[in-house]
Each structure stands twice: as structure tokens, then as C-alpha cells.
Scaffold this active site. Structure first.
Site, PDB file in Angstrom:
ATOM      1  N   ASP A  15      40.349  -8.965 -25.736  1.00  0.00           N
ATOM      2  CA  ASP A  15      39.681  -9.146 -27.035  1.00  0.00           C
ATOM      3  C   ASP A  15      40.511  -8.546 -28.171  1.00  0.00           C
ATOM      4  OD1 ASP A  15      37.679  -9.885 -28.772  1.00  0.00           O
ATOM      5  OD2 ASP A  15      36.068  -8.902 -27.670  1.00  0.00           O
ATOM      6  N   ASP A  37      31.855 -16.744 -30.119  1.00  0.00           N
ATOM      7  CA  ASP A  37      30.710 -15.916 -29.719  1.00  0.00           C
ATOM      8  C   ASP A  37      29.422 -16.711 -29.853  1.00  0.00           C
ATOM      9  OD1 ASP A  37      32.032 -13.689 -28.986  1.00  0.00           O
ATOM     10  OD2 ASP A  37      31.631 -12.530 -30.798  1.00  0.00           O
TER      11      ASP A  37
HETATM   12  C1  GLA Z   1      33.598  -9.543 -29.212  1.00  0.00           C
HETATM   13  C2  GLA Z   1      33.627 -10.659 -28.195  1.00  0.00           C
HETATM   14  C3  GLA Z   1      32.345 -10.676 -27.422  1.00  0.00           C
HETATM   15  C4  GLA Z   1      32.143  -9.338 -26.743  1.00  0.00           C
HETATM   16  C5  GLA Z   1      32.188  -8.214 -27.771  1.00  0.00           C
HETATM   17  C6  GLA Z   1      32.197  -6.875 -27.105  1.00  0.00           C
HETATM   18  O1  GLA Z   1      32.678  -9.804 -30.204  1.00  0.00           O
HETATM   19  O2  GLA Z   1      33.868 -11.874 -28.819  1.00  0.00           O
HETATM   20  O3  GLA Z   1      32.345 -11.708 -26.473  1.00  0.00           O
HETATM   21  O4  GLA Z   1      33.134  -9.168 -25.778  1.00  0.00           O
HETATM   22  O5  GLA Z   1      33.348  -8.305 -28.583  1.00  0.00           O
HETATM   23  O6  GLA Z   1      32.278  -5.840 -28.009  1.00  0.00           O
END
Ligand code: GLA
Length: 788
Positions: free
Chosen positions: A487, A555
Site C-alpha cells: 500500500d 477502495d
Molecule cells: C488503504 C487501502 C485499504 C486498506 C487500508 C488500510 O486505504 O486502500 O484497502 O488496506 O489502507 O489502512
């Protein structure tokens, strides 16, 4: 194939030609890019391209005349391969250099160099690049060499032709041969000048939770810019863009697509010149870019990608999909089916412990899920997003013992284990920051601005990169991890390094640092499947895909929004790259209620996963999910690697399809955003099939929750069911109504040209067998199998 005949360069792929030649001994004029054109065997091609040359029979008004024999020639109206200021070409330029206190450049053609294979210095670029395999054929590379004698600079334009997918890649290389430095303010990877101006520009734009929505604009006079300034390729504007002739559509017409194998700030500019021509430039963004190229140094720009198709937007997309699957994705994952995963993020967020994790894993395994992914919160002292990034040590207290033990428990259930990391970040509240405050990206003496309470780690520094590679290598070698979600949750703002990196090149050096880390880790752990992520799909680009074969698309898992996100992404990237999960309803991002079947059916067009609390599913939902997973597994290859086609694009009703290479099998998704009363029946069309073959078309059996009918259900129910009452909840957890059953026998030509008139929709009447109840956000999948 590329041929060089005297000073004529002819780059051909399966269906396209790209032709340029040296004009007036100095300039390289672009003569043509489009559908393949041929010359008779043994013809004098140099003479034959005369019709393609721009004519300058007289002087164009108050233009600047180019230096050379032809006194009428003005660079302002010549299609060229690159451009710079001070020579009378007043359009946007692909480069801007300052040497000897002048911005004036004079790069003239010197030589060319043709060879089989990739660009010979690809590895020296320290950037990922396209690759090839025996079965995709060996590409050809052409280098056009230019010299600015007065400045002491050499410029090389590199072209590599990937025949199999009609792609030509481009890059620019600048070599400083003078005794002193040159200031490089801009150096794009490619420029394409096209005659005519009747084009539209397609860009893919958005923000967090609404990435890559398609935007189409008709090009009129002026310049259009698409760019990223956040440090990564960004969720705002993807580096993938297209231009098409105004009369081109999804299935026919002239379309061009462009992309960049790069994960940092990029810029795409399209100008409609005063003479009515198109100039398109793509490369590293020149915003905050100011590089000193020292004597003897070479600067490599990232590899740009371009393709043309006369088969409309779908045709250009197909070329891009083949290019990504066959020339970008790491070799060990090429064509390899990806596991169905469950991710605990939306099931638990930061609030988990051993019991919750193993409970989730047990239920997920029973459903047929193959990989368990432990998301954010397993390390340091992290129970929210305010701390611990950088401290990549397992929080054994939280997960109830060593990570190894948790993994063993999960593996016992028959699932593989994957883990989330965010290694480009540092929290102010972390042991790492206490020890190395200078490792965070921040400007000296300036107040710190954070994003999601965190700062970016300075990947321009070697010591920082070594630390991260060591930490992650330990995590991956000590534990049986087969998947990593990588990420990157904040943008860069103060582009400053406490190390030896000048701020004018910070953004680019950051990207090179990221590639260095990815290169080292993926070489050491080639079996680990990395999935890219950046607050969802904030870094969805070809650079990332060279290391990580799939990327978390967004997301936002709301299926209605996903139709736009996955739909937009599909123009440039294949299904195999798009992570697509089934999550809870109401959706956590939009609060929209949708059926579990629609959530699934939209997610099948990508790499399927689940991101919900499987332990809280009703027994009926569990049965449904189990069936979904069986179905996806049966057709997984098609869903991940089939030929993806946007069959019908209507704001309210779309049809997508994925077709096997041999055309024996296809699956079509029909999606309706909002129900419309009393409309005529839907017609199912498909594409890409064998005209004369016979196909059986079977609707995937779905079940419709009785809740969808509210109190109308009492018209068919033997007992009275009160809306929102206990009885309704109970019946709903155990029982749902079977949707319509539809099966047809058709020929490929029937399905492609006439279509199937599907059963009538529910229109306030007809709550019975055979009726297609299509409410808001409803969908169907149709399996199309070849019989004869
Ligand atoms: C980001 C990612 C999510 C999740 C969060 C965790 O927003 O896109 O899928 O992994 O971080 O903090």
C-alpha cells in the site's frame, strides 16, 4: 519489423505502420501512423512516400523559416518526432534545455541504428520496461541519433516494435558530451504529431474511491493537459489516455492509446495547433522538474507505449490488454490464474485479535476461499492510523503469538496466507521516526504537513531503502507468506531530501528508489504475488504492473461505482490486473444497498476476492457465496484472461463480455443501474464469437431476496409477512426466490447481430416464474458455450 532505407524509417506491426524520414538532411518528419500501408515489393519507397510529405510550396505568412535548403519550410507546421523552443515551432515542446545561458537547441539528425531485441541499454535506465518471450516474437529496436553540435549534446529517440499486439514503445535519451552541465527542464518520452484535428480525447480521472472514470472531450483549438503532481501516477489522472477520430466508437474507427511505464508524476499534453494538426506529448511531468545533467552523464526517460487500431476503442483496448499480459506482467505470473482471497480490512478494520482472525479464516475456507489476507494493524503498536508505520515488527500481543503460529492455523484450514504492508511511509509516532527523523520527507525549517497522520519515507536515500528491504526480507523469509498487498496511502508534498538529492529531481529519484526496492524484493521472493495498492487504485500504472501483476482497483467496492471504475480501467488494463472484491451491503463507501449477486457478478470481471465479515453471513448468504466461488473457479481463466469487450455502453444498461481465445466460451455481464418502468425488453448482444458456430446461452441462476419485494411478497406468500418484521428477517436468512431461467440456442451471428430478446421484466405485474426482476443495480451473467 522495422526497416531503414536510406533515410526512411518504416516501423510495422501486425496491423499498423509508423513511417518517418529525414527531411532537408536535418529534421525527422513523421509521415504516417495508422492502419498498415504496404509498398510493392522492391519499390523505391523513398520516392513512394512523396504523397505523405508535408508540402511547403510557399511561405506561410509571418512564420520562422527552418534553417536548411528549403526556405519555405517552417517547423511550426511540420509533423516531427520531437520539438524544442527557439526554432519557430510555437507549439508545446517535448523538451526544454538550458546550456550556455540559452534555451535554444539545434538537434539535427546524425545517424540511425537498427537491431533485433529490446533497447540495448534498458537495464541502465533503472526503470522497469517491456519484455518479450519466444512465443510473442522478438521485437526490433530503432535508435534515431541527433546532435546539437553547438551545445555538445546528443539525443536518441528509441523505438521498439512489438508486432504481436500492435504496440510501439518510445523513449528519449539525452547524453551530455560537453565539458559542463546542462539544465534539463523538460524531457518527454515521446511526441506524436498527427495531421487533421477532428479528434476526441479520452482521459481517465477521479479521486479516492472514484478512480479512472472515463471523460471524453472533443478537441478544439488549444492545449489539453492531463498530469499528476502528487508524486505517484495518482488516482486523479491516469497516465493512460486515448485519442480517437470523432466518428470512431467502441467497435469501429481510428483510435490511438498511450501509456507510460512509470509510477511517478507524469504529463500528457495534446495540442490542436493553429494549422489544425494534433501534437501529443507524454513523459515525466516537468512540474518541479529541474535537473542538472553533468558532463558525461546520460538521462533516460521512461518507456512510453502507443498503439493504434481501426477497430474502435475496444480494438485499442485489446492491444493494450495483450501488451500488459504478454510484455509487462512478471514472467512467473504471466497467464497464471490468481487465487480468490478474503481480506479482513472491511470485516474488522483495526479491531481484531487472534480469535476474530481465525474465525474469519475458518468460515472463509468453508466457502472455498483460497487465500487469507491480514490487512493493516498487525505490527508495531497500531490500533488506528496514527502510529507505527515504519516499525515492521509483529504485534504478537494483538495477534496472540508469533505470526508463524497464526499462519500455521490458517494453512491448516487449507488457505494460503498474505499480508498488508505500507513500506514507503513513516508515522511520527514510531520507533523508526525517533531513531531517524531525517528519513521522513520534509522541507528544512518548514512546518510539517501530514496526510492520514503519516509522512513519506525518503526513498531517494540508499540507507532508507536498505532498511526497508532488510525488514521486509526478514518478514518474508521468516514466514510462509505467498501474497503481499503493498500500500501507499499518502501523496508527497514537500519534495525534499536530507540526503544528496537535489529537489529538482526529487520526484523522479523517489520513483527510481521505489523501483530499486521492488526489484530487489521481487528478485529475492519471486514466488510472492504482490498486489499494488495506493488508497485503493491511486497508483494503477504499467510501472507497478512490471513488479505486481495485480492492483487493488479501488477502495470503493460498491458495484454501481465499480462499473465506472472497472469500466474506465478496462480501456487500458486487462481483467487480470484488477482486484475486485465482494463487500458488505450497505456499502461502506457509498451506503448503497445492493444484492450479493450483483456485488459478485460485477466483481467477476476482474480478480475476485471477498472483503466482508464472513462470520456474519446468514446461512443462505453462505450458500450463495459458496456457489459464487464454485462458479468463478469454473470460469476463472475466462474471467482473468479472456478477451474483454465492452459490448454495449449505455448510461443505464451496459453489457461487458469476456471471450476465450478459441471463441468456444464467453460470459456476458448485463448490468442495469436504475430500473425503468414499462420499458421494452432487454436484448442481449455479444461480440467476438464465431459467426457460424452454434452456441448455448444460459443465464446464471440467481436468487432474489424477498426483501426486494417489500410487502408485495404477500401476493405470492401463503402466510402474511410483515415488512421489516422478524418473520421477514428470518425467512430472508433462509429463503430467496429463484430468478428466471433462460436458455437459448443461437448461432454466433445471431447473437452478435440480432441479439436475444430476453424474458420480460417485472413491471409492477408478473411476479412469477419467467419474469426478470431487474430492480436498481441489478445484473445477470450469461454463459455462452459453443456446441458445434
Ligand atoms: C488503504 C487501502 C485499504 C486498506 C487500508 C488500510 O486505504 O486502500 O484497502 O488496506 O489502507 O489502512
Amino acid at each position: 519489423m522495422i526497416t531503414v532505407k536510406n533515410k526512411l524509417f518504416n516501423i510495422t506491426t501486425k496491423n499498423t505502420s509508423y513511417i518517418c524520414h529525414v527531411r532537408d538532411g536535418k529534421y525527422v518528419e513523421n509521415l504516417y501512423y495508422g492502419k498498415k500501408i504496404t509498398f510493392p515489393e522492391g519499390a523505391d519507397t523513398e520516392a513512394m512516400v512523396e504523397p505523405l510529405r508535408e508540402k511547403f510550396n510557399n511561405v506561410y505568412g509571418n512564420t520562422i523559416a527552418a534553417a536548411g535548403e528549403d526556405k519555405n519550410l517552417t517547423l511550426d507546421n511540420l509533423n516531427t518526432e520531437f520539438s524544442y523552443p527557439a526554432v519557430g515551432d510555437y507549439r508545446i515542446t517535448s523538451m526544454l534545455l538550458k546550456a550556455d545561458n540559452t534555451f535554444s537547441s539545434r538537434f539535427y539528425f546524425k545517424d540511425s541504428f537498427l537491431y533485433e531485441g529490446l533497447y540495448k541499454d534498458s537495464d541502465l535506465t533503472k526503470m522497469p520496461h517491456a519484455r518479450y518471450y519466444e512465443e510473442t516474437g522478438k521485437p526490433w529496436t530503432l535508435e534515431l541519433i541527433f546532435e546539437d553540435e553547438a551545445a555538445g549534446l546528443e539525443l536518441r529517440l528509441i523505438y521498439t516494435a512489438f508486432e504481436d499486439c500492435d504496440v510501439i514503445t518510445r523513449r528519449t535519451v539525452l547524453i551530455n558530451k560537453r565539458d559542463s552541465s546542462v539544465a534539463v527542464r523538460k524531457l518527454a518520452s515521446m511526441q506524436l504529431d498527427l495531421p487533421g484535428k477532428d479528434y476526441s480525447l479520452l482521459t481517465f480521472d477521479g479521486l479516492w474511491t472514484r478512480e479512472r472514470h472515463l471523460n471524453e472531450k472533443k478537441l478544439i483549438s488549444g492545449t489539453y493537459v492531463t498530469e499528476s503532481t502528487v508524486g505517484t501516477s495518482s488516482n486523479r489522472h491516469n497516465p493512460f489516455i486515448m485519442i480517437k477520430k470523432n466518428d470512431a466508437g467502441e467497435h469501429a474507427g481510428d483510435c490511438y492509446a498511450f501509456n507510460l511505464i512509470y509510477s511517478g508524476n507524469h504529463k500528457e499534453e495534446v495540442e490542436v495547433s493553429e494549422y489544425g494538426k494534433i501534437r501529443l506529448i507524454q513523459g515525466i511531468n516537468d512540474w518541479c522538474f529541474d535537473m542538472e545533467l553533468k558532463s558525461g552523464e546520460t538521462f533516460y526517460t521512461p518507456e512510453a507505449v502507443m498503439t493504434y487500431s481501426d477497430l474502435g476503442l475496444n480494438g485499442a483496448s485489446a492491444n493494450c490488454h495483450d501488451f500488459v499480459n504478454n510484455h509487462i506482467i512478471p514472467e512467473q505470473f504471466r497467464g497464471k490464474e490468481r487465487p480468490i482471497l478474503i481480506n479482513n480490512w472491511e470485516a474488522t478494520y483495526f479491531d481484531f485479535n487472534r480469535r476474530k482472525l481465525t474465525g474469519l479464516a475458518k468460515d472463509a475456507a468453508k466457502l472455498g476461499i483460497e487465500l487469507f489476507v491480514l490487512d493493516d494493524g498487525w505490527f508495531g503498536d497500531r490500533s488506528d492510523d496514527t502510529s507505527s508505520l515504519g516499525d515492521w515488527d509483529v504485534n504478537e500481543k494483538k495477534i496472540g503469538g508469533p505470526l508463524k503460529d497464526l499462519i500455521t492455523e490458517i494453512k491448516k484450514e487449507g488457505m494460503d496466507f498474505g499480508i498488508w504492508v505500507e513500506p514507503e511511509m513513516i508515522s511520527e509516532k514510531s520507533r523508526l521516526y525517533e531513531a531517524h527523523p531525517d528519513w521522513a520527507v520534509k522541507a528544512p525549517g518548514r512546518e510539517v504537513y501530514t496526510g492520514r497522520n503519516q509522512m513519506v519515507l525518503d526513498y531517494t536515500r540508499e540507507d532508507v531503502r536498505d532498511y526497508i528491504v532488510d525488514k521486509l526480507s526478514k518478514l518474508l523469509s521468516d514466514n510462509d507468506v505467498s501474497y503481499v498487498k503493498w500500500d501507499m496511502n499518502r501523496h508527497i508534498s514537500d519534495a525534499y531530501s536530507s540526503g544528496d538529492c537535489d529537489s529538482g529531481i526529487f520526484y523522479h529519484r523517489y520513483v527510481l528508489g521505489y523501483y530499486d526496492v521492488m526489484d530487489r524484493l521481487t528478485k529475492s521472493f519471486p514466488h510472492v504475488l504482490f498486489e499494488g495498492c495506493s488508497s485503493g487504485g491511486g497508483r494503477f500504472d504499467l510501472g507497478v504492473l512490471c513488479y505486481m501483476p495485480q492492483i487493488w482497483t479501488s477502495d470503493d467496492t460498491d458495484p454501481n461505482e465499480r462499473m465506472m471504475i472497472q469500466g474506465g480501467t478496462s480501456y487500458g488494463y486487462p481483467l487480470s490486473t484488477m482486484g475486485a472484491h465482494v463487500s458488505a451491503s450497505p456499502n461502506h463507501q457509498t451506503l448503497r444497498h445492493t444484492s450479493i449477486d450483483t456485488r459478485f457478478q460485477v466483481a467477476t470481471m476482474g480478480v475476485l476476492g471477498y472483503e466482508l465479515d464472513a462470520t456474519r453471513l446468514t446461512s443462505l448468504e453462505k450458500k450463495t457465496v459458496k456457489k459464487q466461488i464454485e462458479f468463478y473457479k469454473q470460469y476463472r481463466k475466462l474471467f482473468q484472461f479472456g478477451r474483454f469487450i465492452r459490448v454495449k455502453k449505455d448510461p443505464n444498461l451496459e453489457i461487458w463480455e469476456t471471450v476465450s481465445a478459441d471463441r468456444d466460451l464467453a460470459i456476458a455481464l448485463l448490468y442495469q443501474a436504475q430500473s425503468e418502468p414499462n420499458q421494452s425488453d432487454d436484448i442481449l448482444f455479444a461480440k467476438g464469437l464465431e459467426e457460424n458456430a452454434t452456441y448455448k446461452v444460459t443465464g446464471r441462476q440467481i436468487q432474489i431476496s424477498i426483501k426486494e419485494f417489500g410487502n408485495l411478497i404477500n401476493m405470492v406468500s401463503p402466510v402474511n409477512i410483515k415488512e421489516e418484521g422478524v418473520a421477514q428477517a428470518m425467512v430472508n436468512s433462509l429463503y430467496a426466490m429463484d430468478g428466471e431461467k433462460e436458455e437459448y440456442l443461437v448461432t454466433g451471428s445471431m447473437l452478435m447481430h440480432a441479439g436475444i430478446k430476453l424474458n420480460s421484466r417485472f413491471v409492477g405485474t408478473g411476479l412469477g416464474e419467467g419474469t426478470r426482476t431487474m430492480g436498481d443495480y441489478s445484473s445477470r451473467l450469461y454463459v455462452i458455450e459453443r456446441m458445434i
